[in-house]
Design an enzyme around this catalytic site. Structure first.
Site, PDB file in Angstrom:
ATOM      1  N   PHE A 176       0.788  -1.237   0.000  1.00 58.14           N
ATOM      2  CA  PHE A 176       0.000   0.000   0.000  1.00 58.14           C
ATOM      3  C   PHE A 176       0.814   1.277   0.000  1.00 58.14           C
ATOM      4  O   PHE A 176       0.269   2.362  -0.077  1.00 58.14           O
ATOM      5  CB  PHE A 176      -0.944   0.008   1.200  1.00 58.14           C
ATOM      6  N   ASP A 206      -1.509 -12.615  12.147  1.00 59.26           N
ATOM      7  CA  ASP A 206      -0.653 -12.729  10.977  1.00 59.26           C
ATOM      8  C   ASP A 206       0.807 -12.588  11.361  1.00 59.26           C
ATOM      9  O   ASP A 206       1.556 -11.844  10.754  1.00 59.26           O
ATOM     10  CB  ASP A 206      -1.035 -11.688   9.926  1.00 59.26           C
ATOM     11  N   LYS A 252       4.333 -13.731  11.301  1.00 61.06           N
ATOM     12  CA  LYS A 252       5.253 -14.571  10.533  1.00 61.06           C
ATOM     13  C   LYS A 252       6.552 -13.810  10.376  1.00 61.06           C
ATOM     14  O   LYS A 252       6.593 -12.600  10.629  1.00 61.06           O
ATOM     15  CB  LYS A 252       4.648 -14.961   9.200  1.00 61.06           C
ATOM     16  N   ASN A 270       6.854 -10.226   9.203  1.00 55.57           N
ATOM     17  CA  ASN A 270       6.262  -9.164  10.006  1.00 55.57           C
ATOM     18  C   ASN A 270       7.013  -8.940  11.312  1.00 55.57           C
ATOM     19  O   ASN A 270       6.535  -8.244  12.195  1.00 55.57           O
ATOM     20  CB  ASN A 270       4.789  -9.469  10.301  1.00 55.57           C
ATOM     21  N   ASP A 305       3.346  -4.455  11.565  1.00 56.02           N
ATOM     22  CA  ASP A 305       2.135  -4.658  10.767  1.00 56.02           C
ATOM     23  C   ASP A 305       0.993  -5.131  11.626  1.00 56.02           C
ATOM     24  O   ASP A 305       0.338  -6.127  11.336  1.00 56.02           O
ATOM     25  CB  ASP A 305       2.379  -5.677   9.656  1.00 56.02           C
ATOM     26  N   THR A 334       1.806 -17.617   1.485  1.00 60.66           N
ATOM     27  CA  THR A 334       2.002 -18.782   2.328  1.00 60.66           C
ATOM     28  C   THR A 334       0.807 -19.065   3.230  1.00 60.66           C
ATOM     29  O   THR A 334       0.171 -18.154   3.733  1.00 60.66           O
ATOM     30  CB  THR A 334       3.269 -18.594   3.180  1.00 60.66           C
TER      31      THR A 334
HETATM   32  P1  ATP Z   1       2.830  -5.459   3.398  1.00 67.48           P
HETATM   33  O1  ATP Z   1       2.347  -4.445   2.441  1.00 67.48           O
HETATM   34  O2  ATP Z   1       2.168  -6.764   3.269  1.00 67.48           O
HETATM   35  O3  ATP Z   1       2.888  -4.954   4.809  1.00 67.48           O
HETATM   36  P2  ATP Z   1       5.649  -5.256   3.612  1.00 67.48           P
HETATM   37  O4  ATP Z   1       5.662  -5.588   5.078  1.00 67.48           O
HETATM   38  O5  ATP Z   1       6.776  -5.762   2.802  1.00 67.48           O
HETATM   39  O6  ATP Z   1       4.335  -5.738   2.950  1.00 67.48           O
HETATM   40  P3  ATP Z   1       5.781  -2.511   4.407  1.00 67.48           P
HETATM   41  O7  ATP Z   1       5.261  -2.870   5.761  1.00 67.48           O
HETATM   42  O8  ATP Z   1       5.189  -1.355   3.714  1.00 67.48           O
HETATM   43  O9  ATP Z   1       5.590  -3.689   3.416  1.00 67.48           O
HETATM   44  O10 ATP Z   1       7.338  -2.322   4.504  1.00 67.48           O
HETATM   45  C1  ATP Z   1       8.161  -2.101   3.394  1.00 67.48           C
HETATM   46  C2  ATP Z   1       9.596  -2.373   3.773  1.00 67.48           C
HETATM   47  O11 ATP Z   1      10.015  -1.468   4.793  1.00 67.48           O
HETATM   48  C3  ATP Z   1       9.842  -3.774   4.326  1.00 67.48           C
HETATM   49  O12 ATP Z   1      11.064  -4.228   3.800  1.00 67.48           O
HETATM   50  C4  ATP Z   1       9.971  -3.573   5.808  1.00 67.48           C
HETATM   51  O13 ATP Z   1      10.865  -4.493   6.357  1.00 67.48           O
HETATM   52  C5  ATP Z   1      10.501  -2.159   5.925  1.00 67.48           C
HETATM   53  N1  ATP Z   1       9.962  -1.518   7.123  1.00 67.48           N
HETATM   54  C6  ATP Z   1       8.660  -1.304   7.396  1.00 67.48           C
HETATM   55  N2  ATP Z   1       8.491  -0.680   8.571  1.00 67.48           N
HETATM   56  C7  ATP Z   1       9.738  -0.495   9.073  1.00 67.48           C
HETATM   57  C8  ATP Z   1      10.250   0.096  10.288  1.00 67.48           C
HETATM   58  N3  ATP Z   1       9.435   0.599  11.199  1.00 67.48           N
HETATM   59  N4  ATP Z   1      11.586   0.113  10.481  1.00 67.48           N
HETATM   60  C9  ATP Z   1      12.406  -0.403   9.544  1.00 67.48           C
HETATM   61  N5  ATP Z   1      12.002  -0.978   8.401  1.00 67.48           N
HETATM   62  C10 ATP Z   1      10.686  -1.026   8.158  1.00 67.48           C
HETATM   63 MG    MG Z   2       4.766  -4.902   6.352  1.00 64.81          MG
END
Ligand code: ATP
Ligand code: MG
Length: 274
Positions: free
Chosen positions: A22, A134, A136, A139, A152, A169
């Protein structure tokens, strides 16, 4: 960092960290305090497409109310016409998953430290009537000292539920979820068993060629312990007390924290780099 109304003006934007379904995540610094955070930018347009909007708002408020050392903090949030901004605790070492892939599997000390951190965080969340559903490796993030942070929270639930059925998965689903029966917080205890196994062996226990086989193995609780890597009997004892089909018979979070394998191996600081 305390304020009623935040806006983009309050932050200096740094390097791009990564991208999710997103939106995008950036390193950022709050100008007044100099505090470093992760700024997650979510495009409203994408949310509307998936019709997550109302849901998201509720879940953001839930996460905002959580304050535990092993739950990624959501410090604040704000929005403009096209975007929602989440001001998140920065997890400098990134995804735990990456370390698991690189190291293939974790030592018992490291695995026990993570399981203990997770059990403590989940106990806190359950107390507040929040179920993650969720959990895993993707996350789970690590801070600069290697402490585990559940990320997340909640609002990712729906996006990931989709993922289960479409492409991703299903290895982490509890039997009651596979059978689409009613479920409660005991699904998290099941997932903790799956994760404990994965930390120690490098892959989830019910992996199979296709989804149908994985479902079948989950429902049978077809649990096998490979001979390598060598894993202690105490660790297997904990896993087998979590991967129990009857959700009411799974070891409670409190009992996990008191389990001999955890007591013996988990680092009380929550940080283990071995
Ligand atoms: P989803 O959209 O299913 O949540 P995702 O977890 O890959 O997928 P994001 O949560 O948007 O997507 O995160 C994007 C990237 O940024 C990922 O590689 C995640 O590890 C990193 N990331 C997200 N939040 C943080 C944070 N608070 N500190 C460091 N890295 C982060
Ligand atoms: Mg994420």
């Amino acid at each position: 960092m305390k304020k009623d109304e935040w806006s983009l003006e309050d932050f200096e934007i740094g390097k791009f960290i990564g991208e999710g379904k997103f939106g995008k995540v950036y390193l950022a610094r709050e100008k007044q305090s100099g505090y470093v955070v992760a700024l997650k930018v979510i495009f409203k347009e994408k949310l509307e497409k998936y019709r997550f909007h109302a849901h998201l708002r509720r879940e953001i408020e839930i996460q905002h109310g959580l304050n535990h050392p092993n739950v990624l903090r959501l410090f604040a949030w704000f929005h403009d016409d096209s975007r929602i901004f989440l001001v998140l605790e920065y997890a400098a070492r990134g995804e735990l998953y990456k370390f698991l892939k690189d190291l293939h599997h974790f030592s018992e000390k490291r695995a026990a430290t993570y399981v203990s951190s997770l059990a403590g965080a989940l106990a806190y969340c359950h107390q507040k009537h929040v179920i993650h559903r969720d959990i895993k490796p993707e996350n789970l993030l690590l801070d600069v000292e290697g402490r585990l942070k559940i990320a997340d929270f909640g609002w990712a639930v729906q996006s990931n539920a989709k993922r289960h059925t479409m492409c991703g998965t299903i290895d982490y689903l509890a039997p009651e979820m596979v059978e689409k029966r009613e479920h409660d917080h005991a699904v998290d205890n099941w997932t903790l068993g799956i994760l404990c196994y994965e930390f120690l062996y490098g892959g989830p226990p019910f992996e199979a060629e296709d989804q149908y086989d994985t479902f079948r193995r989950i429902l049978k609780v077809d649990l096998k312990y490979p001979s390598t890597p060598r894993v202690s009997a105490e660790a297997k004892d904990l896993i087998s007390k979590l991967l129990v089909k009857d959700s009411s018979k799974r070891l409670s979070l409190q009992k996990i924290l008191e389990h001999p394998w955890i007591v013996k191996n988990a680092d009380p600081s929550g940080s283990c780099n071995e």
